[in-house]
Design an enzyme around this catalytic site. Structure first.
Site, PDB file in Angstrom:
ATOM      1  N   GLY A  59       0.832  -1.208   0.000  1.00 13.40           N
ATOM      2  CA  GLY A  59       0.000   0.000   0.000  1.00 13.40           C
ATOM      3  C   GLY A  59       0.858   1.246   0.000  1.00 13.40           C
ATOM      4  O   GLY A  59       0.630   2.187  -0.774  1.00 13.40           O
ATOM      5  N   THR A 238      -1.294  -8.226 -14.904  1.00 18.41           N
ATOM      6  CA  THR A 238       0.085  -7.788 -15.153  1.00 18.41           C
ATOM      7  C   THR A 238       0.931  -9.009 -15.492  1.00 18.41           C
ATOM      8  O   THR A 238       0.825 -10.061 -14.863  1.00 18.41           O
ATOM      9  CB  THR A 238       0.655  -6.990 -13.953  1.00 18.41           C
ATOM     10  OG1 THR A 238       0.565  -7.788 -12.778  1.00 18.41           O
ATOM     11  CG2 THR A 238      -0.104  -5.708 -13.736  1.00 18.41           C
ATOM     12  N   GLY A 240       4.509  -9.135 -16.029  1.00 21.60           N
ATOM     13  CA  GLY A 240       5.958  -8.973 -15.898  1.00 21.60           C
ATOM     14  C   GLY A 240       6.568  -8.311 -17.112  1.00 21.60           C
ATOM     15  O   GLY A 240       6.086  -7.269 -17.574  1.00 21.60           O
ATOM     16  N   ASP A 268       3.703  -2.676  -7.545  1.00 26.58           N
ATOM     17  CA  ASP A 268       3.266  -1.474  -6.825  1.00 26.58           C
ATOM     18  C   ASP A 268       3.483  -0.227  -7.672  1.00 26.58           C
ATOM     19  O   ASP A 268       2.652   0.688  -7.679  1.00 26.58           O
ATOM     20  CB  ASP A 268       4.025  -1.348  -5.501  1.00 26.58           C
ATOM     21  CG  ASP A 268       3.799  -2.555  -4.610  1.00 26.58           C
ATOM     22  OD1 ASP A 268       2.718  -3.168  -4.704  1.00 26.58           O
ATOM     23  OD2 ASP A 268       4.708  -2.891  -3.836  1.00 26.58           O
TER      24      ASP A 268
HETATM   25  O1  RIB Z   1       5.245  -5.534  -3.482  1.00 28.14           O
HETATM   26  C1  RIB Z   1       6.472  -5.433  -2.824  1.00 28.14           C
HETATM   27  C2  RIB Z   1       6.247  -5.277  -1.357  1.00 28.14           C
HETATM   28  O2  RIB Z   1       5.653  -6.457  -0.854  1.00 28.14           O
HETATM   29  C3  RIB Z   1       7.523  -5.106  -0.562  1.00 28.14           C
HETATM   30  O3  RIB Z   1       7.844  -3.744  -0.367  1.00 28.14           O
HETATM   31  C4  RIB Z   1       7.261  -5.856   0.711  1.00 28.14           C
HETATM   32  O4  RIB Z   1       7.187  -5.014   1.811  1.00 28.14           O
HETATM   33  C5  RIB Z   1       5.938  -6.588   0.495  1.00 28.14           C
HETATM   34  O5  RIB Z   1       4.925  -6.023   1.196  1.00 28.14           O
END
Ligand code: RIB
Length: 320
Positions: A59, A238, A240, A268
């Site tokens: 998040g 997604t 990759g 993320d």
């Molecule tokens: O998506 C990567 C994240 O997943 C990392 O930053 C780690 O903290 C996990 O939560």
């Protein structure tokens, strides 16, 4: 006759847009990243090549990625009152993310163990959310006004599922665009997918949800059709280094910008940037393209939150 200066056609990415507002519900943890040639087996110790400590949590990483795109970002979460909590507040301040968090000295701020395979940059992760494991539906209810003011609400599955459900429900009722990044893979409660305007699983999460193993773009198309039948308005899978499959469009190719250093946080980068683009009113295609470009740059850098590029870098890559 009035001669107008020659019109410059602006792409969807470079057009001057309204300031969007993204509300993120999710977890911050401190990432402890170990690079080594291979994972130890149970009972075994292997020598690592390096160690790094930095801000992470899906998040929080998504909020940072969105903040670096220049939109308004609000983060709903829980933290302890310790050094890792300070790390969260620092990275949010640096990235233009406003914290809407409860802090308690009774709980610790979480951490993640991240193994990075030195030769591929791929990872395996264990996360202990700490204080964020106590995020509850009541926390979301108390943030109803904030959620209602958003253009996009985005969440993942590192905090308790009932909190994600409540956040999506509040957003949906208010007509706020909803994005669920179903990571890490989990069994979802009935009704949650109908609350999702966009669902953004990776290959593994897609298989967990649909039973379809994803190796080709055709597999992604079949799985996206199943996710639509399950109630998602627009699934985005997604893929990759291939890019992302956008339901109703097809494959949006990845931007491969250089050697891969670390893929942790690439999802993320995609989600935060995608949400930011949607909040500005971009089309789903342009938003996915911006997400892919952001992820493409992030994998060429070490760390998760620290690897997120800014808007100028992303626009430059898209215009190339
Ligand atoms: O998506 C990567 C994240 O997943 C990392 O930053 C780690 O903290 C996990 O939560």
């Amino acid at each position: 006759m009035v001669v107008l200066p020659s019109a410059k056609v602006l792409s969807d990415q470079t057009r001057i847009r309204k300031m969007g507002h993204v509300v993120v519900l999710g977890v911050f943890v401190a990432d402890t990243a170990y690079r080594s040639d291979r994972m130890p087996q149970i009972g075994e110790t292997v020598l690592g090549n390096s160690f790094a400590l930095g801000p992470g949590g899906k998040g929080s990483n998504q909020a940072v990625a969105a903040g670096k795109m220049g939109v308004q970002v609000s983060m709903i979460s829980r933290l302890g009152k310790d050094d890792f909590a300070q790390m969260a507040l620092d990275i949010w301040e640096k990235s233009g993310v406003t914290a809407h968090v409860t802090q308690s000295s009774k709980d610790y701020t979480g951490a993640a163990f991240i193994f990075i395979d030195e030769s591929t940059g791929d990872n395996a992760i264990i996360i202990s959310p700490g204080a964020a494991a106590k995020i509850s539906p009541a926390d979301l209810i108390s943030q109803t006004k904030l959620i209602n003011s958003a253009d996009v609400f985005v969440t993942q599955l590192e905090q308790p599922l009932d909190a994600a459900f409540k956040g999506l429900e509040i957003a949906k009722i208010a007509g706020v665009t909803t994005v669920l990044n179903p990571a890490p893979a989990a069994k979802l409660p009935d009704g949650i997918l109908k609350l999702c305007d966009y669902l953004t699983p990776n290959e593994i999460e897609t298989e967990a949800l649909t039973g379809i193993s994803i190796t080709t773009v055709d597999d992604a198309a079949s799985a996206a059709a199943v996710l639509k039948e399950m109630g998602v308005s627009t699934p985005i899978i997604t893929l990759g280094e291939k890019g992302a499959y956008l339901s109703g469009h097809g494959l949006v190719p990845a931007f491969n910008v250089g050697s891969v250093i670390e893929t942790t946080g690439a999802g993320d980068a995609f989600n935060g940037s995608f949400a930011a683009a949607l909040s500005e009113g971009m089309t789903p295609f342009s938003a996915v393209q911006m997400g892919c470009a952001t992820a493409g740059i992030s994998v060429t850098r070490a760390g998760t939150a620290p690897s997120m590029p800014n808007r100028v870098e992303v626009n430059k890559l898209i215009q190339k």
